[in-house]
Design a protein around this motif. Structure first.
Motif, PDB file in Angstrom:
ATOM      1  N   UNK A  15       0.799  -1.221   0.000  1.00  0.00           N
ATOM      2  CA  UNK A  15       0.000   0.000   0.000  1.00  0.00           C
ATOM      3  C   UNK A  15       0.839   1.282   0.000  1.00  0.00           C
ATOM      4  N   UNK A  16       2.183   1.149  -0.045  1.00  0.00           N
ATOM      5  CA  UNK A  16       2.983   2.355  -0.074  1.00  0.00           C
ATOM      6  C   UNK A  16       4.456   2.089   0.197  1.00  0.00           C
ATOM      7  N   UNK A  17       5.234   3.180   0.255  1.00  0.00           N
ATOM      8  CA  UNK A  17       6.681   3.097   0.470  1.00  0.00           C
ATOM      9  C   UNK A  17       7.055   3.940   1.682  1.00  0.00           C
ATOM     10  N   UNK A  18       8.027   3.446   2.449  1.00  0.00           N
ATOM     11  CA  UNK A  18       8.536   4.191   3.595  1.00  0.00           C
ATOM     12  C   UNK A  18       9.833   4.886   3.198  1.00  0.00           C
ATOM     13  N   UNK A  19       9.895   6.174   3.487  1.00  0.00           N
ATOM     14  CA  UNK A  19      11.045   7.007   3.123  1.00  0.00           C
ATOM     15  C   UNK A  19      11.645   7.590   4.407  1.00  0.00           C
ATOM     16  N   UNK A  20      12.988   7.539   4.502  1.00  0.00           N
ATOM     17  CA  UNK A  20      13.672   8.130   5.654  1.00  0.00           C
ATOM     18  C   UNK A  20      13.792   9.635   5.434  1.00  0.00           C
ATOM     19  N   UNK A  63       1.758   6.929   0.769  1.00  0.00           N
ATOM     20  CA  UNK A  63       0.703   6.002   0.353  1.00  0.00           C
ATOM     21  C   UNK A  63       0.770   5.825  -1.156  1.00  0.00           C
ATOM     22  N   UNK A  64       0.351   4.689  -1.635  1.00  0.00           N
ATOM     23  CA  UNK A  64       0.426   4.394  -3.069  1.00  0.00           C
ATOM     24  C   UNK A  64      -0.277   5.454  -3.902  1.00  0.00           C
ATOM     25  N   UNK A  65      -1.289   6.069  -3.313  1.00  0.00           N
ATOM     26  CA  UNK A  65      -2.022   7.096  -4.054  1.00  0.00           C
ATOM     27  C   UNK A  65      -1.244   8.403  -4.150  1.00  0.00           C
ATOM     28  N   UNK A 113       4.136  12.717   0.706  1.00  0.00           N
ATOM     29  CA  UNK A 113       3.623  12.716  -0.664  1.00  0.00           C
ATOM     30  C   UNK A 113       4.724  13.129  -1.619  1.00  0.00           C
ATOM     31  N   UNK A 114       4.939  12.277  -2.644  1.00  0.00           N
ATOM     32  CA  UNK A 114       5.860  12.663  -3.719  1.00  0.00           C
ATOM     33  C   UNK A 114       5.161  13.641  -4.653  1.00  0.00           C
ATOM     34  N   UNK A 115       3.882  13.420  -4.886  1.00  0.00           N
ATOM     35  CA  UNK A 115       3.115  14.286  -5.793  1.00  0.00           C
ATOM     36  C   UNK A 115       3.152  15.733  -5.304  1.00  0.00           C
ATOM     37  N   UNK A 116       2.921  15.941  -3.987  1.00  0.00           N
ATOM     38  CA  UNK A 116       2.909  17.296  -3.439  1.00  0.00           C
ATOM     39  C   UNK A 116       4.294  17.920  -3.484  1.00  0.00           C
ATOM     40  N   UNK A 117       5.345  17.108  -3.324  1.00  0.00           N
ATOM     41  CA  UNK A 117       6.709  17.638  -3.392  1.00  0.00           C
ATOM     42  C   UNK A 117       7.017  18.153  -4.788  1.00  0.00           C
TER      43      UNK A 117
END
Length: 763
Positions: free
Chosen positions: A654-659, A669-671, A707-711
């Motif tokens: 359901x998603x990826x964890x980033x440090x 989250x995957x979304x 969120x990668x999208x928001x970044x």
């Protein structure tokens, strides 16, 4: 055999406590022994005289040992492997030297029997120092023994502390406790009688000369009751003194000595007046020539050849007496100086290219090269002694190699003299050393005596001031020191000499070292070869030393007047970070894993204090910045809206964890991985990828949502894989649509609008 009826006890109310002396209980086989108590600090002093003389020596073999017993303070040695006391600590050596300087002048001239005085601290109460108590105890042990000694004396410590009623008013304190000494503007130890001063040792926070003179007078006055007590004990319990056994053939020796006295006195006066002996080598040659002439004269007079060596040993003391006479009668010094004149001065800095600071100070034939080394706070010296469990960040070491006096002898590490002279220079400079808060370095100063002829300890003080300023250590003021001498005779005549050297330091003399800034005195050390100095001599020496000290400071200022603005390029840099003490465990990590990783990857040294203060020591700017950022990231809080670039550390369906910070992860989250519908997390990121993320929120459970999208919308760069193609007759699997559904509006079969209502029955 222990006999209770042989024990004698004495008491003296003194300085708010009671001084108790007990005789006859311990060390019954010593020539003299006593147990002295002040508060709950107890010392045992013993004095022993060897039954026979040492043949062929021209010095008095006195040994004074100060023994610190860790059990006295209820301590066990910190080493895991060695638990018994070993080599004396520097503090014990300094205490032994202190007592030695008090008692040595009062032994008869010519004694060649071994005398050993041992002072052992048996109990220590953490309030009353045993070093000053040891002076009085040694005086009692010698006074009641049969050892020839012209005592008694006493010892006292004096402090000057702000009044509880009026902080602007300072009061004198007798034998202040350790806590009181921390508040005192000076720490002075004086030994002698109420009228005569034999030894002075002091450290001070730039006190005026008038205050130092008053301190000596106050201390001498309050020595009176102690000396009276020792005299009473001696009268009631003392043994009859024994006299040294005269050497065989003493009558012949006396006759030869009389001839020697007459010849050398007349010849020395003529030679000394004939020309100026400017250097130590000139004066040594003068003494040698006189000895050669004396040998020939004695042979002519029929003196036995076996007496010649003993007559030769009389030459130097006779010359010293002649020099005293010339000074008192004519104001004549053998190197041509006036009584208040300093030898030529010369200073240099930055001699050594790779040290953090260096300074060379020359005063006549006394030349001292001092160097400064700066280290991290973790390089502090750990003191584990009877009295202290502490760290020391400023230290001064002194080396006196044999070549400095033109001798060849084994070099076996620092002796008692080296330790004592280093401690004096350290004490002189300590008041001007910057605080750890303003200059968080460990500071080591080393003084190498290159040539010695008169007070190399004061030369070390001056050379070290030059080196500290050359290193850029922000000392509050330059410090200089000078040694004052004395010419005196048995008639009571005396004159104080500025800048003492070799033959001027004879019988009837003194070595009165005074160091300080322009504002006041920081250290004093006085020894004498008399039976004691009158207080007016001390006053004159202090006043005359002030003029000399200012001359030395002026000379040093011509080379370097203030600390350099920048540290040496080879010195490490130390910066401080303050964190929440509760975050210390996060910087250290389990088993030190985190802090060791910081040290390994940045090349920095990290020192952490319980207050949350972190000292970072680095040799490169890049390493410093990396370490600072790492620690700040470990200890700061993540806030909504922040953008980070971090590695992907874990992937779930359901998603990826980033440090986002060291040891702190957030979930994308995957979304939020891409601006379109993502079928599989691995289609966008893989473990180890560095991706930009923006913190969307921190939920009630402290979880960080990213969120990668928001970044990317905020301007960060990231290349998304192409969106999946739309399948024929299928659905557009694009980004999210209102209502939580993905893709465009649904269509029915054939692409038309989907009918509403009930579905037709299946055929």
């Amino acid at each position: 055999m222990y006999m209770a009826d042989q024990i004698r006890s004495y008491e003296l109310p003194w300085g708010g406590r009671t001084l108790t002396v007990e005789l006859g209980k311990l060390a019954g086989q010593a020539n003299g022994a006593c147990l002295v108590r002040y508060g709950d600090t107890v010392v045992l002093a013993t004095a022993v005289l060897s039954p026979s003389t040492r043949e062929g020596i021209d010095f008095f073999p006195l040994m004074v040992d100060f023994e610190e017993k860790l059990y006295a303070a209820g301590k066990i040695k910190g080493s895991r492997f060695i638990k018994r006391e070993g080599r004396p600590t520097d503090e014990a050596i300094l205490a032994g030297r202190l007592i030695d300087r008090c008692i040595r002048p009062l032994f008869p001239e010519g004694i060649r029997n071994d005398v050993q005085v041992v002072i052992s601290t048996l109990s220590w109460d953490a309030e009353n120092d045993s070093d000053v108590l040891g002076i009085t105890a040694a005086s009692i042990a010698l006074a009641i023994s049969d050892i020839p000694w012209d005592g008694p004396i006493g010892g006292i410590r004096i402090g000057r502390i702000a009044s509880d009623d009026d902080v602007t008013r300072q009061e004198w304190v007798i034998n202040p406790t350790y806590a009181a000494r921390d508040k005192s503007v000076l720490d002075l130890v004086i030994a002698g009688t109420a009228e005569q001063v034999i030894m002075v040792e002091a450290g001070a926070n730039e006190v005026p000369e008038a205050i130092m003179k008053e301190a000596i007078r106050f201390g001498a006055k309050h020595l009176g009751p102690v000396v009276a007590l020792v005299r009473k004990i001696q009268e009631e319990a003392g043994k009859e003194k024994v006299l040294p056994v005269p050497a065989a053939g003493a009558a012949d020796l006396d006759a030869a000595a009389a001839v020697t006295e007459t010849f050398v006195t007349a010849r020395a006066r003529t030679v000394l007046k004939a020309g100026i002996a400017e250097t130590k080598q000139d004066r040594n040659a003068l003494v040698k020539n006189l000895i050669d002439e004396l040998d020939a004269h004695l042979v002519e007079r029929g003196v036995a050849e076996d007496l010649l060596p003993q007559c030769r040993r009389l030459v130097k003391p006779i010359i010293e007496r002649v020099i005293v006479g010339l000074i008192l009668d004519e104001g004549y010094r053998i190197d041509g100086r006036k009584l208040n004149e300093i030898r030529p001065l010369h200073s240099e800095v930055a001699l050594l290219p790779r040290t953090h600071g260096s300074g060379l100070f020359q005063r006549g034939q006394t030349h001292v090269l001092s160097t400064v080394t700066l280290g991290s706070p973790g390089m502090e010296q750990i003191l584990d002694t009877m009295e202290y469990d502490m760290k020391k960040r400023y230290m001064h070491h002194y080396n006196f190699p044999p070549f400095s006096v033109g001798e060849a002898r084994p070099m076996r590490g620092p002796g008692r003299r080296d330790i004592g002279h280093g401690a004096l220079a350290e004490r002189a400079l300590e008041p001007v050393i910057p605080s750890k808060e303003s200059f968080p370095y460990t500071i080591r100063v080393v003084s190498e005596v290159m040539s010695s002829n008169g007070s190399s300890s004061m030369g070390s003080t001056c050379g070290s001031t030059l080196a500290l300023m050359d290193a850029g250590v922000p000392i509050t003021a330059p410090v200089a020191g000078i040694a004052m001498g004395l010419a005196s005779d048995d008639t009571g005549r005396w004159k104080v000499l500025t800048d003492l050297q070799d033959l001027e330091d004879g019988k009837g003399g003194m070595d009165f070292k005074i160091a300080g800034t322009r504002a006041g005195i920081t250290a004093v050390q006085m020894d004498t070869k008399t039976k004691g100095l009158a207080l007016e001599i001390c006053d004159a020496a202090i006043d005359q030393a002030r003029e000399a000290r200012f001359q030395v400071l002026d000379s040093m200022a011509e080379v370097i007047a203030a600390p350099r603005a920048e540290l040496s390029q080879y010195a490490p840099r130390v910066e401080t970070i303050q964190i929440n003490p509760e975050k210390i465990r996060e910087v250290i990590g389990p088993g030190g894993k985190v802090i060791n990783a910081i040290i390994d990857k940045t090349g920095c040294e990290i020192d952490i204090e319980q207050s949350g203060q972190i000292f970072i020591t680095a040799v490169t700017a890049d390493g410093m910045e990396r370490a600072k950022k790492w620690i700040r990231d470990l200890t700061r809080e993540v806030e909504a809206g922040e953008i980070f670039h971090g590695p992907v550390v874990r992937i779930l369906d359901f998603g990826a964890f980033v440090e986002v910070l060291p040891g702190r992860d957030g979930m994308v989250h995957i979304s939020e991985l891409a601006p379109y519908r993502v079928n599989k997390v691995e289609d966008i990121v893989k473990v180890g990828d560095i991706v930009p993320v923006k913190v969307k929120e921190i939920d009630d459970m402290g979880r960080v949502n990213l969120s990668i999208v928001e970044a990317v919308r905020a301007g960060e760069e990231f290349t998304f894989p192409p969106a999946p193609e739309r399948p024929v007759g299928g659905f557009d699997r694009g980004g999210p649509r209102p209502g939580g559904h993905s893709g465009p509006p649904r269509h029915g079969p054939g692409g038309g609008p989907r009918r509403s209502g009930p579905r037709p029955p299946r055929r």
